[in-house]
Design a protein around this motif. Structure first.
Motif, PDB file in Angstrom:
ATOM      1  N   ASP A 191       0.808  -1.219   0.000  1.00 56.24           N
ATOM      2  CA  ASP A 191       0.000   0.000   0.000  1.00 56.24           C
ATOM      3  C   ASP A 191       0.842   1.270   0.000  1.00 56.24           C
ATOM      4  OD1 ASP A 191       0.862  -0.409   2.620  1.00 56.24           O
ATOM      5  OD2 ASP A 191      -1.072   0.050   3.549  1.00 56.24           O
ATOM      6  N   ALA A 192       1.886   1.319   0.818  1.00 59.75           N
ATOM      7  CA  ALA A 192       2.698   2.534   0.892  1.00 59.75           C
ATOM      8  C   ALA A 192       3.488   2.758  -0.389  1.00 59.75           C
ATOM      9  CB  ALA A 192       3.634   2.465   2.087  1.00 59.75           C
ATOM     10  N   SER A 193       3.983   1.692  -0.988  1.00 59.28           N
ATOM     11  CA  SER A 193       4.709   1.845  -2.262  1.00 59.28           C
ATOM     12  C   SER A 193       3.779   2.388  -3.339  1.00 59.28           C
ATOM     13  CB  SER A 193       5.289   0.500  -2.700  1.00 59.28           C
ATOM     14  OG  SER A 193       6.281   0.073  -1.790  1.00 59.28           O
ATOM     15  N   LEU A 194       2.531   1.952  -3.329  1.00 60.17           N
ATOM     16  CA  LEU A 194       1.569   2.458  -4.304  1.00 60.17           C
ATOM     17  C   LEU A 194       1.176   3.901  -3.984  1.00 60.17           C
ATOM     18  CD1 LEU A 194      -0.665  -0.709  -4.754  1.00 60.17           C
ATOM     19  CD2 LEU A 194       1.076   0.180  -6.317  1.00 60.17           C
ATOM     20  N   GLY A 195       1.123   4.243  -2.707  1.00 61.81           N
ATOM     21  CA  GLY A 195       0.891   5.632  -2.337  1.00 61.81           C
ATOM     22  C   GLY A 195       2.018   6.531  -2.805  1.00 61.81           C
ATOM     23  N   ALA A 196       3.260   6.044  -2.693  1.00 65.43           N
ATOM     24  CA  ALA A 196       4.412   6.810  -3.173  1.00 65.43           C
ATOM     25  C   ALA A 196       4.316   7.039  -4.672  1.00 65.43           C
ATOM     26  CB  ALA A 196       5.705   6.069  -2.826  1.00 65.43           C
ATOM     27  N   LEU A 197       3.933   6.001  -5.403  1.00 65.49           N
ATOM     28  CA  LEU A 197       3.792   6.120  -6.849  1.00 65.49           C
ATOM     29  C   LEU A 197       2.732   7.152  -7.212  1.00 65.49           C
ATOM     30  CD1 LEU A 197       4.490   5.064  -9.699  1.00 65.49           C
ATOM     31  CD2 LEU A 197       2.715   3.325  -9.378  1.00 65.49           C
ATOM     32  N   ALA A 198       1.592   7.100  -6.529  1.00 67.98           N
ATOM     33  CA  ALA A 198       0.509   8.042  -6.808  1.00 67.98           C
ATOM     34  C   ALA A 198       0.935   9.478  -6.545  1.00 67.98           C
ATOM     35  CB  ALA A 198      -0.714   7.687  -5.966  1.00 67.98           C
ATOM     36  N   GLU A 199       1.592   9.717  -5.430  1.00 68.95           N
ATOM     37  CA  GLU A 199       2.027  11.078  -5.115  1.00 68.95           C
ATOM     38  C   GLU A 199       3.108  11.559  -6.078  1.00 68.95           C
ATOM     39  OE1 GLU A 199       0.920  13.335  -3.004  1.00 68.95           O
ATOM     40  OE2 GLU A 199      -0.657  12.079  -2.148  1.00 68.95           O
ATOM     41  N   HIS A 200       3.937  10.643  -6.555  1.00 66.14           N
ATOM     42  CA  HIS A 200       4.979  11.004  -7.534  1.00 66.14           C
ATOM     43  C   HIS A 200       4.365  11.394  -8.878  1.00 66.14           C
ATOM     44  CE1 HIS A 200       8.566  10.969  -9.943  1.00 66.14           C
ATOM     45  NE2 HIS A 200       8.225   9.856 -10.580  1.00 66.14           N
ATOM     46  N   LEU A 201       3.360  10.651  -9.314  1.00 65.65           N
ATOM     47  CA  LEU A 201       2.780  10.896 -10.631  1.00 65.65           C
ATOM     48  C   LEU A 201       1.762  12.030 -10.637  1.00 65.65           C
ATOM     49  CD1 LEU A 201       2.217   7.234 -11.891  1.00 65.65           C
ATOM     50  CD2 LEU A 201       4.045   8.810 -12.546  1.00 65.65           C
ATOM     51  N   PHE A 202       0.991  12.160  -9.543  1.00 69.31           N
ATOM     52  CA  PHE A 202      -0.155  13.070  -9.568  1.00 69.31           C
ATOM     53  C   PHE A 202      -0.237  14.031  -8.387  1.00 69.31           C
ATOM     54  CE2 PHE A 202      -1.534   9.071 -11.656  1.00 69.31           C
ATOM     55  CZ  PHE A 202      -1.820   9.561 -12.926  1.00 69.31           C
ATOM     56  N   LEU A 225       9.747   4.443  -1.988  1.00 68.86           N
ATOM     57  CA  LEU A 225      10.914   5.199  -2.437  1.00 68.86           C
ATOM     58  C   LEU A 225      10.834   5.471  -3.928  1.00 68.86           C
ATOM     59  CD1 LEU A 225      13.694   3.071  -0.654  1.00 68.86           C
ATOM     60  CD2 LEU A 225      12.706   5.220   0.158  1.00 68.86           C
ATOM     61  N   ILE A 226      11.135   6.697  -4.303  1.00 70.30           N
ATOM     62  CA  ILE A 226      11.341   7.058  -5.700  1.00 70.30           C
ATOM     63  C   ILE A 226      12.770   7.565  -5.802  1.00 70.30           C
ATOM     64  CG2 ILE A 226      10.584   8.484  -7.634  1.00 70.30           C
ATOM     65  CD1 ILE A 226       8.408   6.590  -6.723  1.00 70.30           C
ATOM     66  N   VAL A 227      13.587   6.923  -6.612  1.00 71.44           N
ATOM     67  CA  VAL A 227      14.991   7.296  -6.778  1.00 71.44           C
ATOM     68  C   VAL A 227      15.261   7.524  -8.256  1.00 71.44           C
ATOM     69  CG1 VAL A 227      17.392   6.585  -6.459  1.00 71.44           C
ATOM     70  CG2 VAL A 227      15.685   6.015  -4.725  1.00 71.44           C
ATOM     71  N   HIS A 228      15.772   8.699  -8.591  1.00 72.41           N
ATOM     72  CA  HIS A 228      15.998   9.072  -9.996  1.00 72.41           C
ATOM     73  C   HIS A 228      14.732   8.861 -10.830  1.00 72.41           C
ATOM     74  CE1 HIS A 228      20.058   9.710  -8.898  1.00 72.41           C
ATOM     75  NE2 HIS A 228      20.485   8.477  -8.994  1.00 72.41           N
ATOM     76  N   GLY A 229      13.591   9.152 -10.230  1.00 78.33           N
ATOM     77  CA  GLY A 229      12.323   9.066 -10.945  1.00 78.33           C
ATOM     78  C   GLY A 229      11.719   7.691 -11.047  1.00 78.33           C
ATOM     79  N   GLN A 230      12.364   6.679 -10.457  1.00 82.62           N
ATOM     80  CA  GLN A 230      11.883   5.308 -10.563  1.00 82.62           C
ATOM     81  C   GLN A 230      11.496   4.738  -9.197  1.00 82.62           C
ATOM     82  OE1 GLN A 230      11.443   3.701 -13.529  1.00 82.62           O
ATOM     83  NE2 GLN A 230      12.034   5.663 -14.427  1.00 82.62           N
ATOM     84  N   PRO A 231      10.366   4.030  -9.121  1.00 79.16           N
ATOM     85  CA  PRO A 231      10.020   3.354  -7.866  1.00 79.16           C
ATOM     86  C   PRO A 231      11.060   2.275  -7.550  1.00 79.16           C
ATOM     87  CG  PRO A 231       8.139   3.408  -9.383  1.00 79.16           C
ATOM     88  CD  PRO A 231       9.341   3.820 -10.165  1.00 79.16           C
ATOM     89  N   ILE A 232      11.439   2.181  -6.282  1.00 77.52           N
ATOM     90  CA  ILE A 232      12.434   1.201  -5.851  1.00 77.52           C
ATOM     91  C   ILE A 232      11.757   0.179  -4.945  1.00 77.52           C
ATOM     92  CG2 ILE A 232      14.583   0.841  -4.597  1.00 77.52           C
ATOM     93  CD1 ILE A 232      14.887   2.347  -7.257  1.00 77.52           C
TER      94      ILE A 232
END
Length: 396
Positions: A191-202, A225-232
């Motif tokens: 869930d948290a990794s998907l939350g990170a992705l959502a906040e990064h994109l939108f 984690l987002i590192v250099h624009g990529q989810p880790i």
């Protein structure tokens, strides 16, 4: 058999993917802007857009009448009927939503439970909810997949939930159970990794390439984690479990759980306790805390303020450790952690700065998750839409 990258059909599919991803991420765009963004010529963009219209994935609208420069250009937008179903099982509720390819949340239900749901019960709830929605609010919708945001360790290779400790799930095949209950493809992520992705994109992290995201929910604290624009995700997909770290707590008076981890000390349950609530969603908890603080001369206000300050101090140490290790430019806090931070954002920022290495934290910004309650649904929808966005001619 997959098309080779250099073949005409392979290039064509990549161009379709590029167009669909652009309107998904950016919203409605004129053909002229799509031409500029892709570097393709106008006739190619027109043909690709027409193909996506025929596939029912986008719709073309009349040109923007306010744009008086150049030839009017039709606007391409995600089709509002293309939907993903998202699911977030928690210890106190299962939240199910339908999210459009246009980012709109068409419907959401928080189904409160009085016991820990099993994977089988979760799949049954999802199946019955989708069936009901199909006969009502989603009657005209095209459901492409189910995205599941789970508070636990999810194996990246196959979506097996290795451990969701607060739900008491071990090696749970939730993906297969949901596919059997719904007849739709299903995809599982933390869930948290998907939350990170959502906040990064939108959301709060849009346009930022190095982000630490921490999410506070009923099951504790997770991170992405987002590192250099990529989810880790790490080698198995388990990266980001900040809640299981043991923060330094300088003052013995601040410790509540001997030998406890971060999520034992910085805890939603402790916040609920100081306002006398057995359970609550995020807005209700935030409102209850704010209401208590609004009467500063009462014992309840004193207790709430003290608990928020205690949790802020411990959270600041955990964030400083993350800053020293990862050197992000942005920290985003979601869920009840947003409420803790908002109680005194300046104090939190100062405490993090005081404990982080000066060079690592000199450009750090701390923000509250911009998507609020929507972040997990939007992140899970990204997971569900991933295959369709990569190859719009696939079955989704």
């Amino acid at each position: 058999m997959a098309d080779r990258p250099g073949t005409f059909d392979g290039v064509h599919r990549r161009n379709l993917s590029k167009l669909l991803a652009l309107v998904h991420l950016e919203g409605p765009l004129s053909r002229a802007r799509l031409t500029a963004a892709t570097g393709l010529n106008r006739s190619t963009v027109a043909a690709l857009a027409g193909e996506l219209v025929d596939a029912g994935l986008v719709e073309e609208r009349a040109p923007d009448p306010t744009n008086r420069v150049g030839r009017p250009s039709p606007v391409v937008a995600p089709h509002p009927d293309v939907m993903a179903v998202t699911v977030n099982p928690e210890v106190d509720a299962v939240t199910i939503a339908a999210v459009g390819l246009d980012g709109r949340i068409a419907v959401r239900e928080r189904l409160e439970v009085d016991h820990l749901v099993t994977p089988e019960e979760t799949a049954d709830l999802v199946g019955r909810t989708i069936e009901r929605w199909r006969g009502d609010v989603l009657g005209s919708s095209r459901l492409v997949a189910v995205g599941l945001a789970v508070p636990g360790l999810v194996r990246a290779s196959d979506g097996l939930i290795r451990l969701a400790p607060h739900l008491e799930w071990t090696d749970a095949p939730l993906r297969a159970l949901v596919e059997a209950a719904t007849g739709l493809p299903a995809f599982v992520g933390n869930d948290a990794s998907l939350g990170a992705l959502a906040e990064h994109l939108f959301g709060a992290g849009r346009g930022v390439d190095d982000i630490v995201y921490l999410n506070g929910g009923a099951s504790g604290i997770g991170g992405g984690l987002i590192v250099h624009g990529q989810p880790i995700g790490g080698s198995g997909g388990y990266a980001g479990e900040f809640g299981q770290n043991r923060p330094g707590i300088p003052s013995a008076e601040d410790r509540r759980a001997t030998g406890g981890v971060l999520e034992d000390e910085v805890s939603r349950a402790r916040l609920l306790a100081v306002v006398g609530l057995p359970a609550a969603d995020e807005p209700t908890l935030a409102s209850a805390l704010a209401a208590a603080l609004a009467e500063p001369d009462t014992p309840e206000a004193t207790e709430v303020a003290a608990e928020l300050a205690r949790q802020r101090r411990i959270l600041s140490t955990a964030l400083a450790n993350a800053v020293n290790v990862l050197n992000p430019s942005l920290v985003v806090l979601g869920g009840f952690l947003a409420t803790v931070a908002e109680s005194d954002p300046d104090a939190l920022a100062a405490a993090v700065a005081a404990q982080a290495m000066p060079a690592a934290g000199e450009e750090l910004v701390i923000r509250i998750a911009a998507l609020g309650e929507d972040r997990l649904a939007i992140g899970a929808a990204e997971l569900a839409f991933e295959r369709l966005l990569a190859d719009p001619l696939s079955e989704g």
